[in-house]
Design an enzyme around this catalytic site. Sequence first.
Site, PDB file in Angstrom:
ATOM      1  CB  CYS A 113     -10.614  26.640  46.271  1.00  0.00           C
ATOM      2  SG  CYS A 113      -9.190  26.600  45.183  1.00  0.00           S
ATOM      3  CG  ASP A 161     -13.776  21.338  40.055  1.00  0.00           C
ATOM      4  OD1 ASP A 161     -12.674  21.423  39.493  1.00  0.00           O
ATOM      5  OD2 ASP A 161     -13.953  21.689  41.240  1.00  0.00           O
ATOM      6  CG  HIS A 193     -12.544  24.812  41.171  1.00  0.00           C
ATOM      7  ND1 HIS A 193     -12.515  23.760  42.072  1.00  0.00           N
ATOM      8  CD2 HIS A 193     -11.748  25.778  41.684  1.00  0.00           C
ATOM      9  CE1 HIS A 193     -11.716  24.092  43.079  1.00  0.00           C
ATOM     10  NE2 HIS A 193     -11.251  25.311  42.871  1.00  0.00           N
TER      11      HIS A 193
END
Length: 226
Positions: A113, A161, A193
């Site tokens: 991330c 995502d 994600h």
Amino acid sequence: MGTMITFPSNGGETPGYLALPSTTPAPGIVVIQEWWGLEPHIRDVTDRFAAEGFVALAPDLYHGKVATEPDEARKLAMELEYDRAVAEIIAAARYLLSRAEVRGPKVGVVGFCMGGGLSLLSACRSDLFGAAVVFYGRNPNPIEQVRSLTCPLLGLYGEADQGIPPTEVERLRQALQEAGKQFELHIYPNAPHAFFNDTRASYRPEAAIDAWRRTLAFFRQHLKTA
């Protein structure tokens, strides 16, 4: 398996979570947190790398702060000074290479991330890294910074995502190709994600297992001693 330590950085000290394998010396890896902070999942991932034979260090870029709600995590991520964070990541690499348990001449870096973007950015700013892995991290801005990438790159992304769509991955692919860099980019079908985080609803076992396999193979290939 691991323990909290501090290492020198930016004229001061940065805390971090260090996990050692059963046999040393071994290759070193810097593990970079998600926007939540140095929370149990990242410590667990650091332990997993140690169980696979790496000396792994996760620097605490928030210096003790950990978010539990998205709004809080977003606030901490927005307040993070990226230049300072990159300097701490590079300092973590330098610290690993100074330890007798670590077999150089370079270390790996992997981030998730927010940490994925920082992983790539750090590898563009230092030659201490022999391999970099990005789990669904944002592209550098400007993306031309990848011209300074000093090592092979592995990027792992989810097709679903919402924040980093496949178009952004393709933009990175094009920039890396134009810069003549060595890289592999993979987009997992229907994966959202944070598909690797097994503590969240976003977890997708099939994609996560394959991404972990690719990550270990990538580090083992590129962190061989000179």
